[in-house]
Scaffold this active site. Structure first.
Site, PDB file in Angstrom:
ATOM      1  N   SER A   1     -18.489  -4.997  16.946  1.00 12.08           N
ATOM      2  CA  SER A   1     -17.797  -5.837  15.962  1.00 12.08           C
ATOM      3  C   SER A   1     -18.792  -6.681  15.186  1.00 12.08           C
ATOM      4  CB  SER A   1     -16.808  -6.771  16.665  1.00 12.08           C
ATOM      5  OG  SER A   1     -17.500  -7.848  17.294  1.00 12.08           O
ATOM      6  N   ASP A   2     -18.404  -7.060  13.968  1.00 10.36           N
ATOM      7  CA  ASP A   2     -19.132  -8.137  13.313  1.00 10.36           C
ATOM      8  C   ASP A   2     -18.900  -9.396  14.149  1.00 10.36           C
ATOM      9  OD1 ASP A   2     -20.609  -9.655  11.553  1.00 10.36           O
ATOM     10  OD2 ASP A   2     -19.526  -8.998   9.778  1.00 10.36           O
ATOM     11  N   TRP A   3     -19.747 -10.380  13.949  1.00 11.19           N
ATOM     12  CA  TRP A   3     -19.739 -11.562  14.809  1.00 11.19           C
ATOM     13  C   TRP A   3     -18.457 -12.371  14.590  1.00 11.19           C
ATOM     14  CZ3 TRP A   3     -23.173  -8.371  15.701  1.00 11.19           C
ATOM     15  CH2 TRP A   3     -24.267  -8.578  16.532  1.00 11.19           C
ATOM     16  N   GLY A   4     -17.575 -12.355  15.573  1.00 10.60           N
ATOM     17  CA  GLY A   4     -16.313 -13.068  15.479  1.00 10.60           C
ATOM     18  C   GLY A   4     -15.196 -12.266  14.847  1.00 10.60           C
ATOM     19  N   ALA A   5     -15.368 -10.945  14.720  1.00 10.61           N
ATOM     20  CA  ALA A   5     -14.379 -10.124  14.015  1.00 10.61           C
ATOM     21  C   ALA A   5     -13.252  -9.608  14.893  1.00 10.61           C
ATOM     22  CB  ALA A   5     -15.074  -8.928  13.347  1.00 10.61           C
TER      23      ALA A   5
END
Length: 757
Positions: A230-234
């Site tokens: 995932s993208d960071w915090g996605a």
């Protein structure tokens, strides 16, 4: 080293497996010490390594170890040079080896839907083919050094406004032809170790848990075997993400996600098999890093800086050069105007920020190349911390320009105009820079504007100046690269990888960017960038693929290995390119394809291949392209596959999307028959194209016209009636034929037609 990964996973506890599905912290993955599984580190960087210092392992975007800052993606793509981009990737891989980085988080292959996109400088192009080719070369270069990449942000991530929650509402054909195609070639050719999902939703489902995106397309159709992160915090719901095709959530969040996964497995809401596959894929990447680790790896900073200068030089696009004002004579008296000449803008803001090893200052580099420093005068002209006009700075600049042979104005977008987390508000330069350009042009006939920006600009002042040099965000060596191009040490060869519109309002996404609330409708469909401008016949400021040179090129002898083929065949296309000027130079030969007549709406032309060649004066060479099915196909939603309609296609060769030099026609025959199903609401015009239905309906329509009292010879009324009939559904013949055509006859005709298909 061969390892039995399945056996290792079988020795792990449920807690250990669940724990590995989210990070240890911001930049590290979790390990399992008792099983010899180490924690590995990942880091940002598509145009340079952004590695956090040991004392600050947070998400601070502006800190990190020094690393060579190469041009951002917008500049890299403007080289149209696969081999050169591979060199950049190799250099980045060398740095990562020296810094013990397992995976470099890039490159970004998202499409530039709107020139307002805040991260456009991080993305390659508005065209999916060019984007995927450059991304694949970047990936191949990095991974040649035993370092992984993370192709991002998958997918339909085209704005910063509400980026973590917006829903991209997009039809399947547009999704496939534009937004997924930008990733597809990079995945298949580059085989990135990891792929990073976007923050946003696609048609109602977050990218990090979108089973159509991650399962149907990525895994099943493209055959991707790497790790999905995932993208960071996605991640919205970690259990749904694992079920949807994600393996790793970043960054770490303590044991929050671990507990959710354990609970889901114990309550049979997530299968152990899915969890095991996720852990297996992570271990494959961990051990790939270990097996490819080069002990005591080093790199040469000076060599990397010289490469950065070479790449920056080749990424520069000469947009305009009236009366050959450029290149400058080294003995000319030149006024250098603009604060950016002393404080260059060479990268964008956000997670892509790189702490450079050094920075070439444009003014210093220009002084070094001039015959004498006394020939160069400098005036800042404006301030970078305000858009207001400073009259004293303006007057100083005007005086310098009046006594110079040529004036070079450095203009661009200061810090904060282009950055992650925010989209641009407009496409204009700061007000004080616009006023400065107009004021200088009023007193100096030879004005060169050098632009330092990450994406398209409006240029209401363009007709007032002689030359425009687009330097993009050219990395730490951009100062030297600009000086090289200005004085002709390097012949510019960059080509735009995006269209520069006359006005923002001309952009096809204008009315639907950035959407309303959390909903963004991609109503422009497949008509992104030049596909729209060319099809609508809207003249842009500078077209896709455009870029001038200090020499001239001629195209000739377009030949094809065949003039007719089936969609399972290939065709070889050759063209001769000659340098007809007096300087050595590079030209990018662009091949576009047009479907001359199609039953579905298609763009006026689409880029299908390109090649960059270097030629000495008087030299020529032959370029060869091989076109496959996809060069002629569109995505057929009913078939759920790429489809070629039988018919004629035009092959177009030129130096940009708007300067087509040569063309040839080829006939392509489809091997796939589309089944047409008819019903009572099928239109008569559609049915009249069927050889079985045509004679029957022709007789009926003639009788119908006669019953309406249309006399023979009344061609005007007959034509009007014929037009009305073509848009009439079959069932209306029963209504209007006064018993001449019954419901039973309709059913019999439909049975006959549908059995035939």
């Amino acid at each position: 080293m061969n390892r039995d990964i399945k056996n290792i996973v079988s020795q792990m506890t449920l807690e250990e497996k669940a724990g590995m599905c989210s990070g240890l912290d911001v930049w590290h993955l979790k390990g399992v010490e008792r099983l010899g599984i180490p924690s590995i580190m990942v880091a940002n960087g598509s145009n340079g390594l952004h590695k956090q210092t040991a004392s600050s392992e947070s998400a601070n975007m502006n800190s990190g170890i020094p690393s060579t800052c190469f041009p951002t993606a917008a500049g890299l793509a403007s080289t149209w040079n696969r081999e050169l981009i591979r060199e950049v990737g190799t250099a980045l891989g060398e740095v990562c080896q020296a810094e013990n980085i397992a995976v470099l988080l890039g490159p970004g292959a998202n499409i530039k839907r709107s020139p307002l996109g805040g991260r456009n400088f991080e993305y390659f192009s508005e065209d999916p083919y060019l984007s995927s080719e450059i991304a694949a070369s970047h990936i191949q270069g990095v991974q040649s050094q035993g370092v992984g990449t993370s192709l991002k942000h998958f997918a339909v991530n085209n704005q910063e406004y509400h980026r973590m929650t917006y829903d991209a509402v997009i039809d399947e054909r547009t999704l496939r032809e534009i937004y997924l195609a930008s990733f597809e070639g990079a995945v298949k050719k580059g085989q990135p170790w990891t792929l990073m999902t976007a923050y946003n939703k696609i048609n109602g489902s977050y990218a990090s848990q979108n089973d159509h995106l991650l399962g149907d397309v990525l895994r099943n159709e493209w055959g991707y075997e790497g790790l999905v992160v995932s993208d960071w915090g996605a991640v919205d719901q970690i259990v749904d993400s694992l079920a949807g095709g994600l393996e790793l959530e970043m960054p770490g969040n303590g044991d929050i996600s671990e507990k959710k996964i354990i609970h889901a497995v114990k309550n049979q809401k997530l299968s152990v098999e899915v969890l095991d596959i996720a852990v297996e894929r992570m271990l494959q990447r961990v051990f790939m890093h270990l097996d490819n680790k080069k002990e005591n790896a080093t790199f040469d900073q000076d060599e990397h800086h010289q490469l950065a200068r070479k790449v920056a030089s080749e990424s520069i696009v000469l947009l305009k050069n009236t009366d050959n004002v450029l290149p400058l004579e080294k003995s000319s008296k030149v006024a250098i105007i603009g604060a950016l000449a002393q404080k260059p803008k060479f990268q964008g803001g956000g997670s892509a920020f790189v702490v450079p090893t050094r920075v070439d200052i444009p003014l210093d580099e220009i002084n070094q190349l001039a015959t004498s420093e006394d020939l160069i005068t400098y005036a800042p002209g404006y301030t970078l911390d305000s858009e207001d006009v400073d009259n004293s700075l303006m007057e100083e600049a005007i005086l310098a320009a009046q006594v110079a042979d040529v004036t070079v104005i450095f203009a661009g977008l200061p810090d904060g105009f282009e950055t992650e987390l925010a989209d641009r508000a407009h496409l204009l330069l700061p007000y004080n820079q616009q006023q400065l350009i107009e004021a200088i042009a009023a007193v100096q006939s030879k004005v060169v504007v050098v632009l330092m920006n990450g994406a398209a600009l409006e240029m209401p002042w363009a007709t007032s100046v002689s030359s425009i040099v687009e330097a993009y965000l050219g990395g730490q060596a951009v100062g030297g690269a600009i000086a090289d191009v200005l004085f002709g040490e390097v012949n510019p060869s960059g080509k735009l990888a995006e269209t520069f519109p006359m006005k923002l309002a001309h952009n096809p996404s204008f009315l639907n960017f950035p959407g309303e609330g959390n909903r963004v409708e991609y109503k422009e469909g497949i008509f992104v960038g030049y596909r729209y401008y060319d099809t609508k016949k809207i003249e842009p400021l500078f077209p896709f693929g455009h870029g001038l040179s200090y020499t001239t090129f001629e195209y000739s002898n377009l030949t094809m290995s065949r003039t007719e083929l089936s969609d399972t065949d290939t065709v070889d296309v050759q063209v001769t390119i000659s340098n007809t000027g007096s300087r050595a130079g590079k030209e990018t030969v662009q091949l576009y394809v047009k479907d001359i007549e199609s039953s579905v709406v298609r763009p006026d032309k689409e880029l299908k291949d390109f090649a960059k060649v270097e030629l000495k004066p008087g030299e020529h060479t032959t370029i060869s392209f091989t076109l496959h099915k996809r060069a002629f196909a569109y995505y057929n939603v009913a078939l759920k596959d790429w489809h070629v309609e039988s018919g004629s296609f035009e092959i177009m060769i030129g130096g940009s999307s708007s300067t087509i030099a040569l063309g040839a026609t080829i006939l392509v025959n489809s091997t796939v028959s589309l089944r047409q199903t008819y019903d009572r609401n099928s239109l008569l015009g559609e049915l009249m194209t069927n050889p079985v239905a045509a004679p029957i309906l022709q007789a009926l329509t003639q009788n119908f016209q006669a019953s309406m009292g249309i006399a023979e010879g009344d061609e005007k009324t007959a034509k009007m009636m014929q037009a009305a009939l073509t848009g009439m559904p079959l069932r209306n013949l029963v209504t209007f034929s006064q018993g001449g055509f019954t419901d039973g006859m309709v059913e019999q005709l439909l049975i006959q037609l549908n059995e035939q298909n």
